[in-house]
Design an enzyme around this catalytic site. Structure first.
Site: not given
Ligand code: IFM
Length: 452
Positions: A84, A128, A173, A299, A301, A353
């Site tokens: 990606r 992006h 995002e 994405n 985290y 992500e």
């Molecule tokens: O690095 C970023 C990415 O560009 C977009 N999503 C979160 C990642 C970590 O912060």
């Protein structure tokens, strides 16, 4: 210790599951003014004193623009079947409309062809975050005209690459571009105005739907979707105030995007909360926004903990915390996927992500990042738990292939499974990359064994 996933053929993911690594143009390419590339809002933002923690910028980054072929070899060695990446709009169309930059287009053509030659499916993201500065000068995403320019850009990329990419995501995002870029102003373009942020969010969603329609009309065969950053939002306590805060944050982060995309309306509670800061929505916009998608990229985290009082202190939660001060919370990924599956009629979902920044020094040519390996293992396991409960998942991509420019944090935060020595540009596979490599080899072996 190896996870059960790692060792048992019966635990294999489906044969057609997509395994990848992810990057974005501004974070790795460098060459920010080379071969005709125009400036982006991030080039400009990096010049603002204090905007970037280490006062760095994206002018060199990982020199991926010059080192593309060797990076492709490195990606291939990992054994992934997808990569990606994003195309930089100002590299291919320096002022965001009008003339195209052939050298920029040639670069992405080499990238896509290089992936295909190595048996890796190209997963393209169009936006992006690196909007051409020339469009920002006309209001950027707050200006409705930018949506039409984005459609033209999408069609231009399709004309050049559309027959070879497996997937096209419109935006990465939108919450970040809207809220961090235009409300808190800690990201480019650095605006602090909530009404503008909400108009930006609307135009991003609108342009997503417009681009999907235009791409389909142009005969695009790639799978089409969008990438959202989503988290479960949990109240800090059971108090009514914390629960109300959590509901509102969920509205702004999750439902503000999911509801229009899949239900055709903005959430009523958030609209009420916004009052005069509501976006201007024209008749027909919501129909365009809910144009059906082929996939939804997520994405993930960490979780978000909402508190009506003092902000949540991650260091008191007892959970492991990454170098970004984000709690390691894989169970939140399963919960999020189940919730999306239950509340919406979603197409196949991809984790586009997932990964962690950790302080992991290079010692004697090695990086022993056990915490990152554990992070990846437990989150992959979390995806599997969701699939076992009926959630339709198409793939998983690690953020990130290599250490890179982490936006306002500069180069201090390292998300890569490959270490980058910024002084020499030497790439070194971390232990987590070797783990991913062997995990993917195990998956392939399990499928062979099951087929025999
Ligand atoms: O690095 C970023 C990415 O560009 C977009 N999503 C979160 C990642 C970590 O912060």
């Amino acid at each position: 210790m190896l996870s059960p996933l790692h060792t048992s053929p019966t635990a294999a993911f489906p044969k057609d599951f997509v395994w990848g690594v992810a990057t974005s143009a501004f974070q790795i390419e460098g060459a920010s003014a080379s071969d005709g590339k125009g400036p982006s809002i991030w080039d400009t933002f990096c010049q603002v004193p204090g905007a970037i923690a280490d006062a760095s910028d994206g002018s060199v980054a990982c020199e991926h623009y010059a080192r593309c072929a060797e990076d492709l070899d490195m990606i291939a060695r990992l054994g992934v079947n997808a990569y990606r990446f994003s195309t930089s709009w100002p590299r291919v169309q320096p002022t965001g409309s009008g003339a195209w930059n052939v050298k920029g287009l040639d670069f992405y053509e080499r990238l896509v062809d290089g992936l295909l030659e190595r048996g890796i499916a190209p997963y393209l993201t169009l936006n992006h975050w690196d909007l051409p500065e020339a469009l920002q000068a006309k209001g950027g995403w707050a200006n409705r005209d930018t949506a039409q320019h984005f459609v033209d850009y999408a069609l231009g990329m399709h004309a050049r690459l559309g027959d070879r990419v497996a997937s096209i995501a419109t935006h990465n995002e939108p919450w970040v571009m809207s809220v961090l870029g235009h409300e808190s102003g800690i990201f480019a373009p650095g605006i602090k105005h909530r009404a503008t942020a909400m108009q930006v969010a609307h135009h991003l969603l609108l342009s997503h739907g417009m681009a999907l329609r235009a791409l389909r009309e142009a005969g695009c065969k790639a799978s089409l979707g969008i990438v959202l950053n989503l988290s479960p939002i949990e109240p800090a306590t059971g108090s009514a105030a914390d629960r109300a805060k959590a509901r509102l944050e969920d509205g702004r982060l999750v439902r503000w995007y999911m509801d229009p995309l899949f239900k055709g309306a903005y959430p009523a509670d958030v609209l009420e909360h916004l009052q005069a800061d509501r976006p201007v929505v024209q008749p027909g916009d919501m129909d365009i926004i809910q144009t059906p998608m082929d996939f939804l990229g997520i994405n993930y985290y960490s979780r978000t903990v909402a508190s009506a009082g003092e902000p949540w202190d991650v260091h008191k939660s007892g959970l492991e915390v990454t170098d970004m001060d984000w709690e390691v919370y894989p169970q939140g990924l399963t919960a999020l996927l189940l919730r999306l599956h239950q509340d919406y009629t979603v197409p196949a979902m991809f984790i586009t992500e997932n990964g962690g920044a950790f302080k992991d020094p290079l010692i004697n040519g090695q990086v022993h990042d056990a915490n990152r390996t554990r992070y990846l293992q437990t989150h992959i396991e979390a995806v599997r738990h969701a699939m076992a409960q009926g959630v339709n998942m198409g793939g998983y991509m690690v953020w990130s292939l290599m250490d890179n420019f982490e936006w306002a944090s500069g180069y201090a935060k390292r998300f890569g499974i490959v270490h980058v020595d910024y002084a020499t540009q030497k790439r070194t596979l971390k232990d987590s990359a070797r783990w991913y490599q062997s995990f993917l080899a195990q998956q392939a072996a399990a499928h062979l064994a099951n087929a025999a």
